[in-house]
Structure formats: C-alpha cells, structure tokens
Design a protein around this motif. Structure first.
Motif, PDB file in Angstrom:
ATOM      1  N   HIS A 155      -3.442   0.811  -0.060  1.00 11.73           N
ATOM      2  CA  HIS A 155      -2.287   0.807   0.691  1.00 11.73           C
ATOM      3  C   HIS A 155      -2.128  -0.337   1.649  1.00 11.73           C
ATOM      4  N   ALA A 156      -3.188  -0.907   2.146  1.00 14.68           N
ATOM      5  CA  ALA A 156      -3.436  -1.687   3.019  1.00 14.68           C
ATOM      6  C   ALA A 156      -3.073  -3.221   2.332  1.00 14.68           C
ATOM      7  N   GLY A 157      -3.681  -3.546   1.394  1.00 13.25           N
ATOM      8  CA  GLY A 157      -3.363  -4.750   0.357  1.00 13.25           C
ATOM      9  C   GLY A 157      -1.928  -4.818   0.297  1.00 13.25           C
ATOM     10  N   HIS A 158      -1.104  -3.740  -0.201  1.00  9.62           N
ATOM     11  CA  HIS A 158       0.324  -3.545  -0.444  1.00  9.62           C
ATOM     12  C   HIS A 158       0.925  -3.920   0.762  1.00  9.62           C
ATOM     13  N   ASP A 159       0.475  -3.468   1.862  1.00  9.36           N
ATOM     14  CA  ASP A 159       1.343  -3.622   3.270  1.00  9.36           C
ATOM     15  C   ASP A 159       1.140  -4.908   3.807  1.00  9.36           C
ATOM     16  N   TYR A 160      -0.195  -5.595   3.716  1.00 11.85           N
ATOM     17  CA  TYR A 160      -0.371  -6.583   4.744  1.00 11.85           C
ATOM     18  C   TYR A 160      -0.822  -7.765   3.610  1.00 11.85           C
ATOM     19  N   GLY A 161      -1.315  -7.519   2.546  1.00 13.35           N
ATOM     20  CA  GLY A 161      -1.939  -8.667   1.485  1.00 13.35           C
ATOM     21  C   GLY A 161      -3.281  -8.645   1.546  1.00 13.35           C
ATOM     22  N   PRO A 162      -3.893  -9.483   0.581  1.00 15.51           N
ATOM     23  CA  PRO A 162      -5.456  -9.246   0.358  1.00 15.51           C
ATOM     24  C   PRO A 162      -6.299  -9.877   1.314  1.00 15.51           C
ATOM     25  N   VAL A 163      -5.742 -10.613   2.199  1.00 10.81           N
ATOM     26  CA  VAL A 163      -6.499 -11.472   3.294  1.00 10.81           C
ATOM     27  C   VAL A 163      -6.191 -11.093   4.611  1.00 10.81           C
ATOM     28  N   ALA A 164      -5.577 -10.044   4.928  1.00 16.24           N
ATOM     29  CA  ALA A 164      -5.079  -9.658   6.427  1.00 16.24           C
ATOM     30  C   ALA A 164      -6.267  -9.001   6.946  1.00 16.24           C
TER      31      ALA A 164
END
Length: 397
Positions: free
Chosen positions: A189-198
C-alpha cells in the motif's frame, strides 16, 4: 488376505498421522522489493537471513501482480497454468462474473482457483492441519477444500494484530498445526501511494520487520522451532503522470474492450475489428511493446490460458499504459506488473529453521521454485509444477 488388509490399513493410518519434523510458516510481505533489505531498517529480517538462507533476488512470474504471484508461490505454477492470470480476469466460461480482487463473491468462487492446487489443499488431503491469515485464495473452497482455519480478509487489521491472531491459534488446546500462512499488505500500500523510496514506505518496511520480530519472539516464548519462509510477490517501480502511454490515442475509437491497464494492458478487440486494432498496436512504440497473446515471448510464459486477453501491451519499468486522460492523471507513487526480469520487480525470499542451513546466499531464482521447498519441508509429495527444488538443494539440511 486379512494380514494384507491389516497392513494396508496400518500404512494408510501412518500416512495420515505422519507429520513434518517442524511446523512450516509461510509469510508474505506484499510488495517487499529485494533491495528493501539493504535500507537499514530491517534488523529482524536481516538477522533471520543471517541465520538461514537468503536469495539474492526472487523473480516473480508475469504478470508481476499480487494475486497471480501469491497463487504461484503456493502452487508452483505460472499464472498461465494456474488460471489466476491477473488481478482482473474475464473468462468466457464464467460470463456472469468478472474476477476482481475487491469483489468478495468472485474471490470466494472456486472456479477461478481450481486450475491450481495450493499447498494447504494437499496438506489437508494428507491429514495435516493448515491455517491462513489472509493468504489470497484461502477463503475459497479450492478443489472442495479449505484450510482448517482461514478467516475472511480484513485489510484494516494491522501487522501486529495479524501476528497475534496466528500466535493465538498456536495456543489452541488439542490442536497441532503443520502449515500456517501469514499475509501483510501495508508495504505494498505504501509503495503504491508514495513510491519505493519514500519515507512512508521506509516506515512501512520497518513496521513489517517489527511484526516479524514479534512473531519470532512469540514462537520462542512457546518453545516452537518452526521452518519459516518469508517471501514477497513482487517489487515496486516509481511511476509518474509524465510517463504514460495513452492507448485511446493510439487505437481507433471503439475498436477494443479494455480489460486491464497499468504496467501492462490487456485488450480484446471489438467484434469484427481485430485486424484494425492489431494494425494500430502491433508496431514499434516508444516505451511499450504489444503482442497477440499467442506471440508473447516464451520467457514470459504467458498467453496460452483462455483467460488471457487477446492483446497484451507491456510498458518499460516506470511507464504506465492508460486508456484515458482521467487514468493518466491518477498515475503516481509506485506500480508493479512489469517484466519479471526488471530489477525493480525482484522480490524478497528468506528461509530459516531446523530444515535449512545457516548463513547461505543463493543465486536469484524464479518464484515457482518456492512451492517445491514448501512441499519438501512438509514431507509431502509435490504435484506437477513449473518449479524445481534444485536451487534449494545446497541450503537443505
């Protein structure tokens, strides 16, 4: 004849009662890219890898999406063979319903799953006991069989609560578990919302690691020595609305029916317009390539199942295929579904426990090879699959 019958009954009873040397716990951290382990926020996972076995990377199957790859991990079959060919599926044999991962009735319908046989079905058929905290497919009665325990999916349940639920099952009186599975969704979910390095994604990775630590502590407190296999279904690639391909601007209006969009797109031609649609799309395009399903490159192992759309278009990592300006405006954060060979799609794989050696780093392998390991650790005969135990042989005790 009486002696022969007695021997048969004895052997049958032993085959039912025989249990693996240690319980097996399969854990998925959805969207956990292989290189997330190098971010410095995963002390428990890193320690688990140090005392067990870690793959340099694990390649997902195409399409590198959640449901197809979770089913591949527990069947050893490519999506083309187990039938979960996407997160969105249209099947000519099931005209009354499309498969959507958020459609509860579709997820419960065994017809979508019955082309494969997951680990827990074989385990239950051999008299072993299985339980699942939200593994995709565990809610359906696949082949007429469900895990002994498998509650309905609850996305609001935190990682800590999911661990505590699994540990509570280990405390049930008169119950011995052989195969348990545990699914975490929040890193994806976080990767989708913010990207893989956020920063938010790093926080989600750290939370997943803490949940693993909570599980390890709970097992230690109960004196349980289990074999643990920690995997991810795919990685994550950064995307943006500046890197989109508009199929509605490339294909003639009304010439297609949209099935799925994103890192890859699936289309079926409108009646009588197949040649027109193919002429428009089957040519070189920047950042994208399209194929008839029967012409998809063999390395992707995709396109033979009747559920695969007639045309598949695959974007370069970081690019997104959309069908409208509205869809283009919603592209942000991170996505997956790209070529499994892309480094951004590489997934986590760690295994540790009494059945495995310590401190080993294995070369990259395909995720179809996880199923043979699971069956080996459960001492069950594997069904015919696309995977093999070979990559794991140096790591087995």
């Amino acid at each position: 004849m009486k002696k022969l019958l007695a021997l048969i009954l004895l052997l049958a009873a032993q085959s039912v009662l025989a249990r693996p040397a240690a319980p097996l716990i399969l854990i998925s951290i959805d969207g956990f890219r292989a290189d997330y382990l190098e971010r410095g926020v995963t002390p428990h996972l890193s320690a688990l890898a140090a005392r067990g076995v870690r793959a340099q990377a694990m390649r997902p199957s195409f399409p590198s999406l959640t449901f197809p790859n979770h089913y591949t991990l527990v069947t050893g079959l490519r999506p083309d063979h187990h039938g979960l060919v996407g997160n969105v599926i249209i099947d000519p044999a099931i005209p009354e319903r499309h498969f959507l991962i958020r459609d509860k009735q579709a997820v419960l319908d065994r017809r979508w799953w019955d082309q494969g046989v997951p680990v827990w079905v074989t385990a239950e058929q051999h008299g072993l006991r299985s339980a699942s905290v939200f593994w995709p497919g565990s809610e359906a009665d696949i082949q007429g069989v469900r895990p002994t325990l498998a509650p309905p999916y609850d996305d609001e349940m935190t990682p800590e609560q999911r661990v505590d639920l699994l540990l509570s099952w280990l405390d049930l009186p008169q119950q011995q578990w052989d195969f348990l599975s545990l699914y975490f969704s929040h890193v994806d979910h976080a990767g989708h919302d913010y990207g893989p390095v956020a920063e938010q994604t790093m926080a989600a990775i750290a939370q997943a690691d803490q949940a693993i630590g909570r599980l390890l502590a709970g097992l230690q407190q109960r004196g349980i020595q289990a074999n643990l296999v920690v995997v991810a279904d795919h990685g994550m690639a950064a995307v943006s609305p500046q890197r989109v391909i508009r199929l509605d601007q490339l294909a003639p209006e009304g010439s297609y029916e949209q099935v799925v969009d994103g890192p890859y797109a699936g289309l079926d031609p409108a009646a009588g317009r197949a040649a027109e649609l193919e002429a428009a799309l089957l040519k070189p395009w920047p950042h994208m390539q399209c194929w008839r399903k029967q012409d998809i490159p063999a390395r992707l192992a995709y396109g033979r199942n009747a559920r695969v759309p007639a045309l598949i278009c695959l974007a370069e990592p970081g690019w997104s295929i959309v069908f409208s300006a509205e869809q283009a405006a919603k592209v942000h954060g991170g996505r997956h579904g790209y070529d499994p060979a892309a480094p951004e799609m590489a997934a986590l794989c760690i295994a540790a426990g009494p059945g495995l050696r310590s401190g080993m780093l294995l070369p990259a392998f395909d995720n179809v090879d996880v199923y043979p390991l699971l069956m080996h650790l459960l001492a069950l005969p594997p069904l015919a699959t696309d995977g093999q135990l070979t990559p794991w042989l140096p790591a087995l005790r």
